[in-house]
Design a protein around this motif. Structure first.
Motif, mmCIF file in Angstrom:
data_model
loop_
_atom_site.group_PDB
_atom_site.id
_atom_site.type_symbol
_atom_site.label_atom_id
_atom_site.label_comp_id
_atom_site.label_asym_id
_atom_site.label_seq_id
_atom_site.Cartn_x
_atom_site.Cartn_y
_atom_site.Cartn_z
ATOM 1 N N ARG A 182 43.959 41.493 33.098
ATOM 2 C CA ARG A 182 44.682 42.757 32.900
ATOM 3 C C ARG A 182 43.671 43.879 32.670
ATOM 4 O O ARG A 182 42.741 43.737 31.875
ATOM 5 C CB ARG A 182 45.650 42.665 31.725
ATOM 6 C CG ARG A 182 46.382 43.984 31.454
ATOM 7 C CD ARG A 182 47.565 43.806 30.520
ATOM 8 N NE ARG A 182 48.621 43.044 31.187
ATOM 9 C CZ ARG A 182 49.806 42.793 30.618
ATOM 10 N NH1 ARG A 182 50.066 43.217 29.387
ATOM 11 N NH2 ARG A 182 50.717 42.096 31.278
ATOM 12 N N TYR B 151 45.943 37.602 28.598
ATOM 13 C CA TYR B 151 45.019 37.641 29.723
ATOM 14 C C TYR B 151 43.681 38.220 29.268
ATOM 15 O O TYR B 151 43.646 39.046 28.343
ATOM 16 C CB TYR B 151 45.554 38.529 30.844
ATOM 17 C CG TYR B 151 46.736 37.986 31.599
ATOM 18 C CD1 TYR B 151 46.822 36.644 31.958
ATOM 19 C CD2 TYR B 151 47.769 38.831 31.974
ATOM 20 C CE1 TYR B 151 47.904 36.163 32.665
ATOM 21 C CE2 TYR B 151 48.860 38.363 32.688
ATOM 22 C CZ TYR B 151 48.926 37.027 33.028
ATOM 23 O OH TYR B 151 50.003 36.554 33.738
ATOM 24 N N GLN C 25 44.283 48.444 46.873
ATOM 25 C CA GLN C 25 45.655 48.735 46.488
ATOM 26 C C GLN C 25 45.627 49.808 45.417
ATOM 27 O O GLN C 25 44.659 49.931 44.657
ATOM 28 C CB GLN C 25 46.350 47.484 45.951
ATOM 29 C CG GLN C 25 46.564 46.396 46.992
ATOM 30 C CD GLN C 25 47.354 45.228 46.439
ATOM 31 O OE1 GLN C 25 48.152 45.368 45.512
ATOM 32 N NE2 GLN C 25 47.137 44.051 47.014
ATOM 33 N N PRO D 217 44.420 41.719 44.465
ATOM 34 C CA PRO D 217 45.872 41.951 44.529
ATOM 35 C C PRO D 217 46.449 42.347 43.168
ATOM 36 O O PRO D 217 46.111 41.746 42.139
ATOM 37 C CB PRO D 217 46.416 40.584 44.978
ATOM 38 C CG PRO D 217 45.269 39.912 45.658
ATOM 39 C CD PRO D 217 44.041 40.370 44.936
ATOM 40 N N ILE D 218 47.298 43.355 43.188
ATOM 41 C CA ILE D 218 48.004 43.785 41.978
ATOM 42 C C ILE D 218 49.291 42.975 41.875
ATOM 43 O O ILE D 218 50.172 43.082 42.728
ATOM 44 C CB ILE D 218 48.316 45.288 42.019
ATOM 45 C CG1 ILE D 218 47.010 46.102 42.064
ATOM 46 C CG2 ILE D 218 49.151 45.698 40.804
ATOM 47 C CD1 ILE D 218 47.219 47.607 42.213
ATOM 48 N N VAL D 219 49.402 42.146 40.815
ATOM 49 C CA VAL D 219 50.566 41.272 40.668
ATOM 50 C C VAL D 219 51.477 41.722 39.526
ATOM 51 O O VAL D 219 52.526 41.120 39.284
ATOM 52 C CB VAL D 219 50.128 39.811 40.449
ATOM 53 C CG1 VAL D 219 49.401 39.296 41.679
ATOM 54 C CG2 VAL D 219 49.250 39.663 39.207
ATOM 55 N N GLY D 220 51.076 42.752 38.818
ATOM 56 C CA GLY D 220 51.894 43.302 37.745
ATOM 57 C C GLY D 220 51.389 44.682 37.390
ATOM 58 O O GLY D 220 50.213 45.001 37.602
ATOM 59 N N ARG D 221 52.257 45.517 36.851
ATOM 60 C CA ARG D 221 51.847 46.882 36.507
ATOM 61 C C ARG D 221 52.795 47.456 35.468
ATOM 62 O O ARG D 221 53.916 46.963 35.282
ATOM 63 C CB ARG D 221 51.849 47.771 37.747
ATOM 64 C CG ARG D 221 53.223 47.955 38.397
ATOM 65 C CD ARG D 221 53.144 48.730 39.698
ATOM 66 N NE ARG D 221 52.458 47.983 40.728
ATOM 67 C CZ ARG D 221 52.112 48.516 41.912
ATOM 68 N NH1 ARG D 221 52.382 49.784 42.171
ATOM 69 N NH2 ARG D 221 51.505 47.783 42.826
ATOM 70 N N THR E 2 44.068 35.429 36.477
ATOM 71 C CA THR E 2 44.703 36.737 36.338
ATOM 72 C C THR E 2 44.065 37.483 35.175
ATOM 73 O O THR E 2 43.854 36.918 34.100
ATOM 74 C CB THR E 2 46.216 36.591 36.102
ATOM 75 O OG1 THR E 2 46.794 35.893 37.193
ATOM 76 C CG2 THR E 2 46.870 37.962 35.980
ATOM 77 N N ASP F 197 47.953 43.985 36.317
ATOM 78 C CA ASP F 197 47.520 42.597 36.297
ATOM 79 C C ASP F 197 46.971 42.282 37.678
ATOM 80 O O ASP F 197 47.640 42.535 38.695
ATOM 81 C CB ASP F 197 48.689 41.671 35.967
ATOM 82 C CG ASP F 197 49.221 41.880 34.566
ATOM 83 O OD1 ASP F 197 48.437 42.323 33.709
ATOM 84 O OD2 ASP F 197 50.411 41.619 34.331
ATOM 85 N N LEU F 198 45.767 41.723 37.729
ATOM 86 C CA LEU F 198 45.072 41.491 38.982
ATOM 87 C C LEU F 198 44.791 39.998 39.167
ATOM 88 O O LEU F 198 44.387 39.318 38.216
ATOM 89 C CB LEU F 198 43.763 42.274 39.021
ATOM 90 C CG LEU F 198 43.859 43.785 38.774
ATOM 91 C CD1 LEU F 198 42.463 44.412 38.760
ATOM 92 C CD2 LEU F 198 44.727 44.451 39.830
ATOM 93 N N ARG F 199 44.965 39.513 40.370
ATOM 94 C CA ARG F 199 44.691 38.119 40.695
ATOM 95 C C ARG F 199 43.300 38.027 41.319
ATOM 96 O O ARG F 199 43.044 38.590 42.389
ATOM 97 C CB ARG F 199 45.741 37.590 41.663
ATOM 98 C CG ARG F 199 45.629 36.104 41.995
ATOM 99 C CD ARG F 199 45.940 35.201 40.808
ATOM 100 N NE ARG F 199 47.172 35.543 40.138
ATOM 101 C CZ ARG F 199 48.385 35.203 40.567
ATOM 102 N NH1 ARG F 199 48.529 34.519 41.681
ATOM 103 N NH2 ARG F 199 49.451 35.541 39.869
#
Length: 382
Positions: free
Chosen positions: A228, A288, A173, A197-201, A226, A218-220
């Motif tokens: 950062r 995080y 991603q 997966p990118i869950v925040g940016r 999670t 932020d990556l899961r």
């Protein structure tokens, strides 16, 4: 009494005073008192002379040697910043259940798209993009990023469709923080690519959004944790390498180039001090586990580096050996590209990729290990 009156003993005391003063200068913000930055730059010489004093007094009087030896022990972390030595460090062993994260950071110099940077058939651009696309790293943090959309104007066709090649086609991603999109749709800025997966940016600007800014994702992780990851590029000196070399090669060069270099140096260090203070405030609000990738445009003996090293583990100082120079140019022994990790991480390794000479910065590759429960109860704050 004779020892205390000796010239060597007085010189030793002067060296100790110099060393302590230089360390104090590292911690003074150039925004408050910019000349302190010059005192900070003398710290490597003071550290080296203190070690020389230890050796000298061990041969002359071991009781006196205890004084510089104790100071050398207390200031060893500062020594490690510039010349990492780990003769007795065991190979890191990840415990069962720890999660590995492979990370690459690189200033890609817009993949040499400008005519003055290109080589024959844009071979360096092609190889650099191919190396990044094929790299096994889970995360790529790229500064001075460049991408052309489909049907871009370059004569190489799809060569500079770097977001697609390094991202989707490589199973990653992408988050591109754009600072400029020109008339042809070509994008300039920074980028983070991730197999997680990118869950925040988000993007952090310094006053206004320019090439010098910060971004984060932020990556899961597979286990559900999670993390950062920050990617940032701080203010450059805007100093031509040839001008620097000319300034110290002769008295005429110093007179001709010195004053201009001084002004640009001052502007650069003051700007970076403001930028790193802005980032530190953001870091302190995040719970995080963090990984930082940066083109600091500053050396390990600077306020910029010190603010980060006081709060995070520097990967090279922790596991590297030697200077770890990352600048690919005529100025030797310069490490301005760094990776940092928050305390939750164990740093497995960090390597400077000298075999990838396609930019004026060498990439750095690292492996980090995170305990499985490190973020089980953590909450991130923007």
């Amino acid at each position: 009494m004779l020892v205390r009156r000796s010239f060597a003993f007085k010189c030793t005391l002067l060296v100790l005073a110099w060393l302590l003063l230089a360390i104090a200068c590292v911690q003074i913000s150039p925004r408050v008192f910019w000349p302190a930055a010059f005192g900070a730059l003398t710290l490597p010489a003071a550290l080296a002379l203190n070690l020389a004093a230890v050796g000298y007094w061990l041969l002359r009087n071991w009781r006196v040697a205890a004084l510089p030896a104790v100071v050398a022990f207390l200031t060893w972390p500062h020594f490690q910043r510039g010349l990492a030595l780990h003769p007795f460090r065991p190979a890191p062993v990840a415990e069962a259940g720890w999660q590995p994260v492979r990370l690459v950071s690189a200033n890609v110099r817009i993949f040499n798209v400008y005519p003055q940077l290109r080589d024959k058939d844009s071979e360096s651009s092609r190889k650099f993009i191919q190396w990044l696309a094929a790299n096994p790293a889970d995360i790529l943090c790229l500064q001075e990023f460049y991408n052309e959309p489909a049907g871009g104007r370059s004569t190489e066709g799809s060569l500079f469709r770097s977001t697609d090649k390094i991202g989707r086609q490589a199973g990653r991603q992408a988050f591109v923080s754009k600072t400029l999109t020109n008339w042809a749709g070509s994008e300039f800025g920074m980028a983070i690519f991730s197999r997680f997966p990118i869950v925040g940016r988000g993007t952090i600007s310094f006053d206004k959004l320019t090439q010098n800014h910060a971004m984060f994702v932020d990556l899961r992780l597979p286990a559900g944790d999670t993390i950062r990851v920050y990617n940032f590029h701080l203010q450059s000196m805007s100093m031509d390498e040839k001008d620097i070399v000319d300034s110290y090669s002769s008295k005429e060069g110093l007179k001709k180039k010195g004053l201009g270099l001084m002004r640009r140096f001052k502007r650069g260090i003051v700007a970076r001090s403001v930028q790193v203070d802005t980032l530190v405030r953001r870091f302190e609000r995040c719970r995080y586990p963090m990984l930082l990738c940066a083109d600091l445009n500053d050396v390990p003996y600077s306020y910029t580096y010190d603010q980060l090293a006081d709060r995070f583990q520097n990967a090279w100082a922790t596991v590297g050996t030697g200077v770890g120079a990352t600048y690919n140019g005529a100025l030797p022994f310069v490490r301005i590209d760094n990776q940092f990790a928050s305390p939750q991480w164990q740093i497995g390794e960090l390597e400077v990729n000298y075999e990838i000479p396609f930019s004026d910065h060498f990439p750095t590759s690292a492996i980090y290990w995170l305990p499985k429960s490190a973020t089980a109860t953590a909450a991130g704050v923007e």
